[in-house]
Design a protein around this motif. Structure first.
Motif, PDB file in Angstrom:
ATOM      1  N   ILE A 206       0.843  -1.204   0.000  1.00 23.94           N
ATOM      2  CA  ILE A 206       0.000   0.000   0.000  1.00 23.94           C
ATOM      3  C   ILE A 206       0.877   1.253   0.000  1.00 23.94           C
ATOM      4  CG2 ILE A 206      -1.573   1.364   1.437  1.00 23.94           C
ATOM      5  CD1 ILE A 206      -2.925  -1.301   2.194  1.00 23.94           C
ATOM      6  N   LEU A 207       1.923   1.246   0.825  1.00 26.29           N
ATOM      7  CA  LEU A 207       2.803   2.428   0.884  1.00 26.29           C
ATOM      8  C   LEU A 207       3.450   2.692  -0.478  1.00 26.29           C
ATOM      9  CD1 LEU A 207       4.469   1.890   4.374  1.00 26.29           C
ATOM     10  CD2 LEU A 207       2.762   3.591   3.737  1.00 26.29           C
ATOM     11  N   TYR A 208       3.945   1.628  -1.086  1.00 28.73           N
ATOM     12  CA  TYR A 208       4.557   1.799  -2.420  1.00 28.73           C
ATOM     13  C   TYR A 208       3.509   2.149  -3.469  1.00 28.73           C
ATOM     14  CZ  TYR A 208       9.297   0.355  -1.209  1.00 28.73           C
ATOM     15  OH  TYR A 208      10.546   0.312  -0.695  1.00 28.73           O
ATOM     16  N   GLY A 209       2.323   1.524  -3.321  1.00 30.35           N
ATOM     17  CA  GLY A 209       1.243   1.779  -4.281  1.00 30.35           C
ATOM     18  C   GLY A 209       0.745   3.222  -4.206  1.00 30.35           C
ATOM     19  N   LEU A 210       0.698   3.723  -2.968  1.00 30.98           N
ATOM     20  CA  LEU A 210       0.315   5.113  -2.731  1.00 30.98           C
ATOM     21  C   LEU A 210       1.235   6.037  -3.515  1.00 30.98           C
ATOM     22  CD1 LEU A 210      -1.868   6.280  -0.874  1.00 30.98           C
ATOM     23  CD2 LEU A 210      -0.141   6.529   0.901  1.00 30.98           C
ATOM     24  N   ARG A 211       2.501   5.715  -3.463  1.00 31.50           N
ATOM     25  CA  ARG A 211       3.506   6.535  -4.129  1.00 31.50           C
ATOM     26  C   ARG A 211       3.267   6.556  -5.640  1.00 31.50           C
ATOM     27  NH1 ARG A 211       9.722   5.233  -2.948  1.00 31.50           N
ATOM     28  NH2 ARG A 211       9.450   3.660  -4.567  1.00 31.50           N
ATOM     29  N   ILE A 212       3.044   5.381  -6.203  1.00 31.10           N
ATOM     30  CA  ILE A 212       2.824   5.307  -7.654  1.00 31.10           C
ATOM     31  C   ILE A 212       1.531   5.983  -8.059  1.00 31.10           C
ATOM     32  CG2 ILE A 212       2.261   3.716  -9.526  1.00 31.10           C
ATOM     33  CD1 ILE A 212       4.391   1.995  -8.785  1.00 31.10           C
ATOM     34  N   SER A 213       0.455   5.698  -7.302  1.00 24.58           N
ATOM     35  CA  SER A 213      -0.837   6.282  -7.659  1.00 24.58           C
ATOM     36  C   SER A 213      -0.784   7.797  -7.596  1.00 24.58           C
ATOM     37  CB  SER A 213      -1.926   5.768  -6.718  1.00 24.58           C
ATOM     38  OG  SER A 213      -2.176   4.413  -6.985  1.00 24.58           O
TER      39      SER A 213
ATOM     40  N   PHE B 289      -7.959  -2.914   2.256  1.00 28.03           N
ATOM     41  CA  PHE B 289      -7.003  -1.919   2.768  1.00 28.03           C
ATOM     42  C   PHE B 289      -6.482  -0.972   1.682  1.00 28.03           C
ATOM     43  CE2 PHE B 289      -6.698  -5.190   6.223  1.00 28.03           C
ATOM     44  CZ  PHE B 289      -7.369  -4.414   7.158  1.00 28.03           C
ATOM     45  N   PRO B 290      -6.126  -1.489   0.488  1.00 31.91           N
ATOM     46  CA  PRO B 290      -5.772  -0.520  -0.571  1.00 31.91           C
ATOM     47  C   PRO B 290      -6.950   0.378  -0.931  1.00 31.91           C
ATOM     48  CG  PRO B 290      -5.150  -2.749  -1.201  1.00 31.91           C
ATOM     49  CD  PRO B 290      -5.950  -2.869   0.047  1.00 31.91           C
ATOM     50  N   GLY B 291      -8.165  -0.205  -0.847  1.00 34.65           N
ATOM     51  CA  GLY B 291      -9.359   0.591  -1.144  1.00 34.65           C
ATOM     52  C   GLY B 291      -9.526   1.726  -0.160  1.00 34.65           C
ATOM     53  N   LEU B 292      -9.306   1.411   1.141  1.00 32.83           N
ATOM     54  CA  LEU B 292      -9.392   2.452   2.162  1.00 32.83           C
ATOM     55  C   LEU B 292      -8.348   3.541   1.918  1.00 32.83           C
ATOM     56  CD1 LEU B 292     -10.040   0.527   5.505  1.00 32.83           C
ATOM     57  CD2 LEU B 292     -11.549   2.156   4.323  1.00 32.83           C
ATOM     58  N   ALA B 293      -7.145   3.107   1.567  1.00 28.27           N
ATOM     59  CA  ALA B 293      -6.081   4.083   1.311  1.00 28.27           C
ATOM     60  C   ALA B 293      -6.467   4.995   0.147  1.00 28.27           C
ATOM     61  CB  ALA B 293      -4.771   3.365   1.004  1.00 28.27           C
ATOM     62  N   LEU B 294      -7.028   4.387  -0.897  1.00 31.86           N
ATOM     63  CA  LEU B 294      -7.460   5.168  -2.072  1.00 31.86           C
ATOM     64  C   LEU B 294      -8.569   6.138  -1.682  1.00 31.86           C
ATOM     65  CD1 LEU B 294      -6.986   5.419  -5.119  1.00 31.86           C
ATOM     66  CD2 LEU B 294      -8.806   3.760  -5.472  1.00 31.86           C
ATOM     67  N   LEU B 295      -9.499   5.650  -0.861  1.00 31.31           N
ATOM     68  CA  LEU B 295     -10.611   6.493  -0.410  1.00 31.31           C
ATOM     69  C   LEU B 295     -10.092   7.710   0.348  1.00 31.31           C
ATOM     70  CD1 LEU B 295     -13.795   6.534  -0.043  1.00 31.31           C
ATOM     71  CD2 LEU B 295     -13.329   5.661   2.241  1.00 31.31           C
ATOM     72  N   LEU B 296      -9.211   7.447   1.319  1.00 28.13           N
ATOM     73  CA  LEU B 296      -8.666   8.548   2.115  1.00 28.13           C
ATOM     74  C   LEU B 296      -7.941   9.555   1.222  1.00 28.13           C
ATOM     75  CD1 LEU B 296      -7.287   6.667   5.252  1.00 28.13           C
ATOM     76  CD2 LEU B 296      -9.343   8.079   5.064  1.00 28.13           C
ATOM     77  N   LEU B 297      -7.198   9.024   0.262  1.00 26.66           N
ATOM     78  CA  LEU B 297      -6.449   9.886  -0.647  1.00 26.66           C
ATOM     79  C   LEU B 297      -7.397  10.794  -1.431  1.00 26.66           C
ATOM     80  CD1 LEU B 297      -3.735  10.568  -1.934  1.00 26.66           C
ATOM     81  CD2 LEU B 297      -4.081   8.689  -3.525  1.00 26.66           C
ATOM     82  N   ILE B 298      -8.457  10.210  -1.985  1.00 26.99           N
ATOM     83  CA  ILE B 298      -9.366  10.981  -2.830  1.00 26.99           C
ATOM     84  C   ILE B 298     -10.165  11.978  -2.001  1.00 26.99           C
ATOM     85  CG2 ILE B 298     -11.396  10.776  -4.308  1.00 26.99           C
ATOM     86  CD1 ILE B 298     -10.145   8.189  -5.395  1.00 26.99           C
ATOM     87  N   VAL B 299     -10.625  11.532  -0.821  1.00 23.16           N
ATOM     88  CA  VAL B 299     -11.392  12.442   0.034  1.00 23.16           C
ATOM     89  C   VAL B 299     -10.526  13.631   0.448  1.00 23.16           C
ATOM     90  CG1 VAL B 299     -12.433  12.688   2.318  1.00 23.16           C
ATOM     91  CG2 VAL B 299     -13.062  10.764   0.869  1.00 23.16           C
ATOM     92  N   SER B 300      -9.295  13.359   0.847  1.00 24.44           N
ATOM     93  CA  SER B 300      -8.443  14.460   1.296  1.00 24.44           C
ATOM     94  C   SER B 300      -8.143  15.408   0.133  1.00 24.44           C
ATOM     95  CB  SER B 300      -7.148  13.934   1.921  1.00 24.44           C
ATOM     96  OG  SER B 300      -6.369  13.273   0.948  1.00 24.44           O
ATOM     97  N   LEU B 301      -7.935  14.858  -1.035  1.00 23.26           N
ATOM     98  CA  LEU B 301      -7.704  15.700  -2.215  1.00 23.26           C
ATOM     99  C   LEU B 301      -8.900  16.604  -2.487  1.00 23.26           C
ATOM    100  CD1 LEU B 301      -5.994  13.318  -4.776  1.00 23.26           C
ATOM    101  CD2 LEU B 301      -5.194  15.580  -4.128  1.00 23.26           C
TER     102      LEU B 301
END
Lengths: 279, 287
Positions: free
Chosen positions: B81-88, B259-271
């Motif tokens: 997830i941490l690495y995926g966050l970086r790429i996304s 868990f990746p879905g939650l990370a994506l959600l948090l990312l999009i909401v914060s954006l």
């Protein structure tokens, strides 16, 4: 006609001369700054209008909405190019001048707008709003801008503390003053007021008109005052032009036009002013 | 408006502040992924297929704790997830910024010049927008091949037209307003009117479109990866991680997708929170 105009190029030439200018809408290639949205003035054409404005003179231009007053005002300001006819500034066609003289001639004529809200860039504070053009044109140095703007703000009856405000933080009357200060900042000789006070309520109108009168006296400004309000024009103008359907139907000294209107349209215009019945 | 004023503006709204903090945290995590991740998910030598599909909290064969479980390849989900966050984030924001720059330039040029330039740019944008985004990206990727740089370009090609259209529409309205006429009357140079008067007044709708587009770029990238034309499975983005776990959802192995879905959600909401506040602050009329 051009040759005659050039011979007339002397101190005695009127400040602004329009010679039989006409403008039809719908032909975009004739619009001077076609990149700007002038196509919105879809009113009737200005038809063979001539006028002269002497230095120091205030000329009133009256007529009903849609008669071509605003278009004529923009031709007079040099913002619109007429299809035919000539605009002479101090006896000269501005487009023939060299770049510096052309720029000065453009700055010499400034417009005061009716809608003071739309006329002020909402993203600029007073300091840049008023001080941008004089700095760009080298009238003042950038370091002098703040003082220059404060002076102008105070001259138009605003406070020095207003310098960091955005346009939306002012009232309508204050915005009208801001628009006047912006025009004054480039030291113009002619102000073209296009319904400049029409959007204001009556007491504020009177204040802004008095401000214009005192500025006129102080800076020796000439004015072209465009309005549908006959009383305001009468109060301000030396001479009056009456416009109807794109043409000047009557012109003359203010009092004679108001007391002895010659043209039927002028008479009906004057009669349409609502009056209180005598008791 | 200075950076300090912007920050002060953010502080006036708790929600925006929460969004900004969350975004900052996610950015920090993404940047520090190489340091804080328990495992390097790109290093295939560290993966052990016998660790596959471990539920959250179990230990890997190597003894390390898999806090968020592992996927079918035996990858530690937290690290992935941490690495995926970086790429996304990189692909989402990178493609958005690039598309924004291109679309803004083309759109405002079209509005300013009008005529055949306007017609040419907008017809190209129309043609572009008449195809489904996914189709254009698929074609481009099929031609150019895989890789994060290729997918970035594909996303730019898909997105620029939105910005060009938005900016042109706004610019057409704004350039007809009296303040532009006043600037003309003040004999300001054309480029100055364009950059200092017209452009800033066209930005607020763009900022909103851009924040939404970052999210949709990330989603589109995930779709492409899912279809096998985006990123390789050895370098998973958040979207690809979600796609990976998709087939295990019904068999109760929820963590691979969740868990990746939650990370994506948090990312999009914060954006979106940050973008929304930014729009309010950049438009003095809304304050």
């Amino acid at each position: 006609m051009t040759a005659a105009a050039n011979q007339n190029h002397s101190i005695s030439a009127p400040l602004l001369q329009l010679q039989e200018v006409s403008l039809r809408y719908g032909d975009k290639s004739k619009i001077s700054f076609k990149s700007i949205g002038y196509d919105k003035y879809s009113g009737p054409a200005v038809d063979q209008v001539s006028l002269q404005l002497a230095a120091g003179e205030t000329l009133g231009l009256v007529g009903e909405s849609g008669c071509g007053k605003s278009t004529l005002g923009r031709i007079a300001a040099g913002l619109l190019l007429p299809d035919s006819g000539q605009r002479l500034w101090c006896g000269e066609d501005v487009r023939q001048l060299d770049a510096a003289a052309q720029r000065r001639a453009r700055l010499d004529v400034q417009l005061i707008f009716q809608n003071s809200h739309a006329a002020l860039n909402p993203r600029l504070r007073s300091e840049q709003l008023i001080g941008e053009a004089p700095v760009v044109h080298g009238l003042i140095r950038a370091s002098e801008r703040r003082d220059w703007v404060i002076q102008l703000l105070q001259r138009v009856g605003l406070d020095a503390s207003h310098i960091d405000r955005y346009p939306h933080q002012f009232s309508g009357g204050q915005r009208a003053r801001l628009g006047i200060a912006r025009a004054l900042a480039v030291q113009p000789r002619l102000l073209i007021c296009d319904e400049a006070v029409a959007a204001l309520d009556v007491s504020v109108q009177a204040q802004v008109i008095n401000l214009l009168l005192s500025l006129r006296a102080e800076f020796g400004l000439s004015m072209l005052f465009i309005s549908h309000d006959l009383d305001v024009v009468r109060h301000l103008s030396d001479r009056v032009l009456v416009m109807h359907a794109g043409q000047i139907v009557e012109s003359g000294a203010t009092e004679s036009v108001y007391h002895q209107p010659q043209h039927a349209y002028t008479r009906s215009l004057l009669e349409s002013i609502p009056r209180l019945a005598r008791i | 408006m200075s950076a300090r004023e912007l920050l002060r503006g953010f502080q006036r709204s708790h929600l925006a502040m929460a969004g900004l903090s969350l975004l900052a945290l996610l950015l920090l995590l993404a940047l520090a992924a190489g340091v804080i991740a328990p495992q390097n998910p790109y290093d295939l030598a560290q993966l052990d297929i016998t660790d596959g599909r471990l539920p959250p909290g179990e230990r890997l064969g190597s003894g390390a704790l898999a806090l968020l479980g592992t996927d079918d390849q035996g990858r530690d989900m937290l690290s992935a997830i941490l690495y995926g966050l970086r790429i996304s984030l990189l692909i989402g924001t990178g493609s958005t910024l690039l598309a924004l720059a291109i679309g803004l330039t083309l759109g405002i040029t079209a509005a300013w010049h009008g005529g055949w330039i306007d017609a040419l740019i907008m017809r190209v944008a129309d043609i572009q927008l008449s195809f489904p985004a996914i189709l254009i990206a698929l074609v481009l990727l099929a031609v150019f091949g895989q890789g994060s740089d290729k997918i970035l370009l594909a996303l730019v090609a898909v997105q620029w037209a939105y910005y060009a259209r938005t900016v042109r529409a706004t610019a057409l309205v704004e350039r007809g307003r009296e303040y532009i006429e006043a600037a003309r009357c003040l004999a300001l140079p054309g480029w100055r009117i364009l950059l200092w008067h017209l452009l800033p007044n066209c930005l607020p709708p763009l900022i909103v479109v851009a924040t939404v587009q970052v999210a949709s770029a990330i989603a589109l990238e995930a779709t492409l990866s899912f279809l096998g034309l985006g990123l390789p499975i050895t370098e998973p983005s958040l979207g690809l991680l979600i796609a990976n776990g998709f087939s295990y959802l019904l068999s109760g192995k929820y963590w691979i997708s969740l868990f990746p879905g939650l990370a994506l959600l948090l990312l999009i909401v914060s954006l979106n929170l940050v973008g929304d506040r930014l729009r309010d602050l950049l438009d003095p009329r809304l304050q």
